[in-house]
Design a protein around this motif. Structure first.
Motif, short mmCIF file in Angstrom:
data_model
loop_
_atom_site.label_atom_id
_atom_site.label_comp_id
_atom_site.label_asym_id
_atom_site.label_seq_id
_atom_site.Cartn_x
_atom_site.Cartn_y
_atom_site.Cartn_z
N THR A 92 -4.16 3.21 -10.62
CA THR A 92 -2.82 3.65 -10.21
C THR A 92 -1.79 2.54 -10.34
N ASN A 93 -2.20 1.29 -10.14
CA ASN A 93 -1.19 0.24 -10.24
C ASN A 93 -0.65 0.13 -11.66
N CYS A 94 -1.50 0.44 -12.66
CA CYS A 94 -1.02 0.42 -14.05
C CYS A 94 -0.02 1.55 -14.27
N ALA B 122 1.70 2.95 -12.07
CA ALA B 122 2.89 2.64 -11.28
C ALA B 122 3.82 1.72 -12.06
N ILE B 123 3.25 0.67 -12.65
CA ILE B 123 4.07 -0.29 -13.40
C ILE B 123 4.69 0.39 -14.62
N SER C 119 12.95 -0.63 -6.57
CA SER C 119 12.05 -0.87 -5.45
C SER C 119 12.72 -0.49 -4.15
N SER D 174 -3.02 3.69 -0.36
CA SER D 174 -1.84 3.51 -1.20
C SER D 174 -1.38 2.06 -1.27
N MET E 175 -1.94 -0.35 -3.46
CA MET E 175 -1.45 -0.75 -4.78
C MET E 175 -0.05 -0.21 -5.04
N ILE E 176 0.10 1.09 -4.79
CA ILE E 176 1.38 1.72 -5.08
C ILE E 176 2.48 1.14 -4.20
N VAL F 29 3.47 -2.29 -5.56
CA VAL F 29 4.25 -2.24 -6.80
C VAL F 29 5.68 -1.75 -6.54
N ASN G 242 1.40 -2.36 2.39
CA ASN G 242 2.13 -3.62 2.29
C ASN G 242 1.87 -4.52 3.48
N ASN H 146 -1.46 -6.02 3.05
CA ASN H 146 -1.39 -7.01 1.98
C ASN H 146 -0.82 -8.33 2.49
#
Lengths: 339, 308
Positions: free
Chosen positions: A165-167, A169-170, A186, A279, A281-282, A285, A293, A296
């Motif tokens: 998903t991070n790919c 997302a980017i 963002s 979520s 990763m999303i 990003v 977050n 993280n």
């Protein structure tokens, strides 16, 4: 023949009993998780404060200001014997007191609950929408196997399902925000807005992260649902229904759907278990400041109390989702009678 | 009533030997015919082919006349109105033939809802009456039960009730005794005897069951029909060596023969008689030419011994 109807009259009370039993087991599991979380911190070699503060800080404080260390230990409830600390820790959790954040001078509960709201704003609609899309498309593709929808969707979802998903997302971010400038790059809201304008603004910010989440989950839901429908379609009772002259659409609605939805409910419940932590990763990003977050940053800043609460919350979500699956199964499937 | 004419079924991926080859059977109104044969002889496929229930990959040829209508030429929509209404299929009771998440009463009454426009309530009430016909006992309670609560024998009876629910006059039953013990088999046989006026074609590999249910017996072997006769004629004077071997292998007749099981489909000689490899009476002709289905005074047999 044995009197076969014991089940009938006791059906409901039996189901109640099973559900109660599952609830008790879940409570036990949560207690176990809480205890393990305590053990992890307190039984690790060395002073637990080392784990909380990190090597550098701990030794700096220890040699420069030992009294401060004691104070810190007290603040984190790390004074007294292990037993005392455990009881205190349990008491704190019962009172929903998870202590103070290390990096931000606020109570952990406040921070996490506030962030949780933002995660849910994203995760709840994503889960519901992808459940719906996955089911509708999956049912259609499974029912009309090798039809147009199936031939398009199946390879597409298989490919999309393998992309992290991070790919995606980017990719979305580059395409829709950076190149096409359709959506904000963002964040969750622009400043200085209130009322309806604020809500519209948040929804505008939500578009991309939500789309990425819905897309990835719809893909896996679709693949699951399609295979369940195909599997049920091959069952003998479907042949029976066709042989009875039940019209095709009624075969689908009366016989296939309920049987295929049963396992689908399980995977949806599992998704609910990941609602808090799924979520990360999303969120990272898209700079969506939700639970992912918070986790993280807490990990990179060694903000232990926050990490601990996130860990507990994630675990509790998993337990709740698995009991939800159990309860739904008991209610939906007449075959489940024994614990 | 039901006239099966030269029906053959071939699965495109299968070997040269088809699943069913050139089977013809005429069921007179109100008669009961038992179709016996080993697993893989094609008897169940024949039943499904008659109602056009086989997957699209199956190639069916021949014709199936139900009171003059060729079922094989009908569209799926037309078949929906006939299946369960004029011709019914009864799946195996031991299998998964009933929807595990639907109450028995609803499943039995379903043909009434779709073919007779009954309300759900009325259909379930009618299913109580139907079950009563098969003496299940406590029918009002059983209609509220789910399939897993019923024993194999009870499920089989419920499925027979389901088959005749909408007044279907032709019943096709697929191995109704599979997975049942001797006692339950007797019970199922009784149920079929309660069917009066219905035309029955029952597939089974239980010779005793065939004897108690069928008035006519047809024997299938390796996709072909080997023998067809009235029950008495079949049991007293079986003509085909295979039929004789089957009957001699029964414990009641002293286990006189044991020729083992039929080989897989790709092991047969395509040209000659399918049974020739295991036949004690075989001669040169058997390997070279396929025997015709010979009529010996109403008793039909596929064997060169009876050719003029």
């Amino acid at each position: 023949m044995l009197f076969p109807f014991r089940g009938f009259e006791r059906d409901l009370s039996m189901k109640r009993k099973i559900i109660l039993n599952r609830l008790l087991i879940s409570l036990g599991t949560i207690f176990l998780i809480v205890t393990i979380s305590f053990i992890l911190v307190n039984l690790m070699p060395g002073d637990p404060l080392v784990n909380i503060m990190g090597d550098d800080q701990y030794y700096r404080v220890k040699y420069s200001d030992p009294e401060l260390l004691e104070e810190i230990a007290k603040k984190y409830g790390l004074d007294g014997s292990l037993g005392e600390r455990y009881v205190k820790y349990l008491g704190n959790i019962l009172r929903l007191d998870f202590g103070f954040s290390f990096t931000r001078n606020r109570s952990v509960l406040d921070i996490v609950l506030y962030r949780l709201r933002w995660t849910l704003v994203l995760a709840v609609p994503a889960t519901i929408l992808s459940a719906l899309f996955g089911a509708l498309l999956g049912i259609r593709a499974g029912w009309y196997q090798n039809g147009l929808l199936d031939r398009i969707m199946t390879p597409l979802t298989l490919v999309l399902n393998t992309i992290p998903t991070n790919c995606t997302a980017i990719l979305f971010l580059t395409l829709f925000s950076y190149k096409l400038r359709l959506f904000p790059i963002s964040g969750m809201a622009s400043g200085g807005l209130t009322g309806g304008a604020y809500i519209r603004d948040v929804m505008w910010h939500m578009c991309l992260p939500l789309s990425v989440m819905v897309l990835s989950r719809t893909c896996s839901n679709f693949i699951h649902m399609k295979s369940y429908v195909i599997q049920v379609k091959g069952e003998e009772y479907i042949l029976t229904a066709v042989a009875k002259g039940v019209p095709k659409t009624k075969v689908l609605f009366r016989h296939v759907l309920k049987n295929a939805l049963l396992p689908y409910v399980t995977i949806l419940c599992m998704q609910f278990g990941h609602i808090v932590s799924g979520s990360v990763m999303i969120e990272v990003v898209f700079s969506w400041v939700g639970m992912g977050n918070v986790m993280n940053t807490a990990i990179s800043a060694s903000d232990f109390p926050i990490m601990q609460m996130c860990f507990l919350l994630t675990a509790v979500c998993m337990v709740v989702s698995s009991i939800l699956a159990d309860v739904l199964y008991v209610l939906l499937d007449p075959r489940i009678k024994e614990v | 009533m039901l006239d099966i004419q030269n029906v053959s079924v071939k699965f495109s991926s299968a070997s040269e030997v088809g699943a069913v080859e050139d089977v013809s059977l005429t069921l007179q109104k109100g008669t009961k015919t038992a179709l016996i044969g080993e697993t893989g002889s094609g008897k169940s496929v024949l039943l499904l082919a008659v109602m056009k229930l086989l997957p699209a990959t199956a190639e069916i040829s021949g014709s199936v006349l139900l009171e003059g209508t060729d079922l094989l030429s009908l569209s799926e929509e037309e078949l929906e109105t006939i299946r369960g209404d004029r011709i019914s299929y009864i799946p195996q009771g031991g299998g998964n033939g009933l929807n595990p998440l639907m109450r028995i009463g609803m499943q039995i009454g379903e043909p009434l809802i779709d073919h007779r426009g009954y309300s759900k309530k009325k259909a379930i009430a009618q299913s109580v009456e139907l079950l009563r016909r098969f003496r299940l006992g406590k029918e009002e309670t059983w209609v509220r039960a789910y399939p897993h609560m019923l024993s194999g024998g009870m499920r089989q009876r419920a499925m027979i009730a389901m088959g005749i629910a909408a007044g279907s006059r032709v019943i096709l039953a697929d191995e109704p005794t599979k997975g049942l013990d001797q006692d339950r088999i007797q019970g199922v046989a009784e149920c079929f005897q309660y069917l009066q006026g219905e035309t029955l074609l029952c597939v089974t590999h239980d010779v005793n069951f065939a004897a108690s249910v069928g008035e006519y017996i047809s024997v299938m072997y390796a996709a072909q029909q080997l023998e067809y006769a009235k029950k008495e004629a079949f049991f007293e004077h079986p003509l085909h060596p295979y039929s004789r071997a089957i009957l001699d292998a029964m414990p009641e007749r002293g286990l006189k023969s044991n020729i083992g099981f039929a080989p897989p489909h790709d092991a047969y000689s395509v040209k000659g008689c399918r049974f020739s490899d295991r036949c004690p009476y075989k001669n040169k002709l058997c390997d070279e030419k396929k025997p015709p289905f010979i009529d010996v005074k109403g008793h039909k047999v596929r064997c060169w011994q009876y050719a003029d």
